[in-house]
Write a protein that holds these residues in place. Structure first.
Motif, short mmCIF file in Angstrom:
data_model
loop_
_atom_site.label_atom_id
_atom_site.label_comp_id
_atom_site.label_asym_id
_atom_site.label_seq_id
_atom_site.Cartn_x
_atom_site.Cartn_y
_atom_site.Cartn_z
N ASN A 294 0.83 -1.20 0.00
CA ASN A 294 0.00 0.00 0.00
C ASN A 294 0.87 1.26 0.00
O ASN A 294 0.57 2.25 -0.68
N GLN A 298 1.13 4.32 -2.67
CA GLN A 298 0.98 5.69 -2.15
C GLN A 298 2.08 6.60 -2.68
O GLN A 298 1.83 7.76 -3.01
N GLN A 299 3.31 6.09 -2.78
CA GLN A 299 4.42 6.90 -3.29
C GLN A 299 4.18 7.32 -4.74
O GLN A 299 4.53 8.45 -5.13
N ILE A 351 -7.26 5.27 -3.86
CA ILE A 351 -6.30 5.54 -2.79
C ILE A 351 -5.82 6.98 -2.93
O ILE A 351 -5.50 7.44 -4.03
N ASN A 354 -2.56 10.34 1.12
CA ASN A 354 -2.23 9.94 2.49
C ASN A 354 -2.25 8.43 2.68
O ASN A 354 -2.07 7.93 3.79
N GLY A 355 -2.50 7.68 1.57
CA GLY A 355 -2.51 6.22 1.64
C GLY A 355 -3.83 5.62 2.05
O GLY A 355 -3.98 4.39 2.10
N TRP A 357 -7.99 4.74 1.85
CA TRP A 357 -8.90 4.28 0.80
C TRP A 357 -10.24 4.99 0.91
O TRP A 357 -10.67 5.42 1.98
#
Length: 372
Positions: A294, A298-299, A351, A354-355, A357
């Protein structure tokens, strides 16, 4: 005029013989007919304060007070002597004295003796002094003395108060993409890949010349060990080469976690469009199964600053989110209050940077991230 010059000279000498009198200073300016006295106070504001970081410039401070004037010039020579006044009037003549008596005449026969001389009458009284003549005209003023040397520079005023911090400037345009950085250190070797299919059997080589009889050969177990050792060396080289190619394939918009690589091409589309494109490329929509995967996705979201559709949905059964292969998700990272199926149309999952969902309508367009 003489009294006024003497007073100005006294003030000049008194000012030059003493130190400056902070916070007030005395200045004099000798004009043609008079001396003026000016009193100057300290500057209300000093030098300008320092600007606020990335802010506007503070107000400029006022100029410091003027320095003490130079010494007074030499007094000019005295004016010409005025003309002599008119002579006074002649005093009145005194009263003439009375005539004296005649002496007795002598006998005729005898020569008469000469009589005593008559004393002269006393002089008249002295006349009064005549009035004083009119005062002569004032002589011309002497030439002005030379200008004195310039006085010393006044002391610098106290620094002004620090200016308020400037307002934050507008956000600048996005800078150009920087040059490619130096290659990072080689990562740990990835897991061992699947064994490839056996190649075609090669043609039988020509029979070589018969060699000399050798020493007794190794045992079968030792021979096997040597072969395994050689294969392990070749495997390590292959793993290092594979890791290098994986990094090249993922740079600059991909991330690798374990044996999974997450890559984006920058394309945007709806859920079905993105799923088909990943399948055609030999992968599937990114489907994180743990926190590390995850974070890798996110990156990519942070790099492009765009939300991404995940390979997760509840299209078949509302509220039961599954992977694309039909398995129920074992990991989730929902935003607080999600999923909420707003308006009954949110069946796909996106997503954020901030990661976290969020459930979203599958018809929206999002950035593509494929998993290989």
């Amino acid at each position: 005029m003489l009294v006024l010059l003497t007073f100005c000279t006294f003030v000049s000498q008194a000012a030059s013989a003493t130190d400056p009198m902070p916070p007030h200073q005395v200045m004099q300016n000798l004009d043609r007919n008079a001396c003026s006295l000016v009193i100057c106070g300290p500057a209300e504001k000093g030098l300008p304060g320092r600007d606020g970081r990335e802010g506007i410039q503070g107000p400029k401070g006022d100029m410091g007070a003027q320095g003490i004037p130079g010494p007074r010039g030499i007094v000019g020579p005295p004016g010409k002597t005025g003309p002599t006044g008119l002579p006074g009037e002649k005093g009145s003549q005194g009263v003439q004295g009375e005539k004296g008596d005649l002496g007795n005449m002598g006998k005729s026969s005898i020569t008469a003796m000469r009589g005593t001389p008559m004393t002269s009458a006393p002089s008249g009284t002295k006349g009064d002094i005549g009035p004083q003549g009119e005062k002569g005209a004032t002589g011309d003023k002497g030439p002005m003395g030379a200008i004195g040397a310039q006085g010393p520079k006044g002391t610098t005023g106290n620094p002004g108060p620090k200016g308020d911090q400037g307002s934050v400037g507008e956000k600048g345009d996005k800078g150009e993409v920087g040059g490619r950085g130096l290659q990072g250190p080689t990562g740990m070797p990835g897991p061992m890949g699947r064994t490839g299919s056996s190649g075609l059997k090669g043609d039988k080589g020509s029979i070589g010349e018969k060699g000399m009889k050798g020493d007794s050969g190794l045992s079968e177990s030792n021979l096997m060990k040597n072969q395994v050792s050689a294969l392990q060396g070749q495997l390590a080289v292959l793993q290092a080469t594979l890791a290098k190619y994986q990094k090249v394939a993922a740079f600059p918009s991909g991330r690798i976690v374990g044996n999974r690589a997450f890559v984006t091409s920058g394309y945007e589309g709806n859920f079905d469009d993105l799923r088909q494109r990943c399948l055609q490329a030999g992968g599937q929509l990114a489907s994180p199964r743990n926190a590390a995967e995850n974070a890798a996705i996110q990156q990519i979201v942070i790099l492009h600053n765009k939300p991404v559709f995940l390979g997760i949905n509840d299209i078949q059964t509302e509220g039961r989110f599954k992977y694309l292969n039909g398995e129920t998700i074992a990991y989730s990272n929902w935003q607080q209050g999600e999923p909420n199926n707003e308006k009954g149309r949110e069946n796909c999952v996106e997503i954020f940077v901030n990661g976290r969902w969020n459930d979203r309508s599958c018809g929206e367009k999002r950035l593509i991230v494929c998993e290989f």
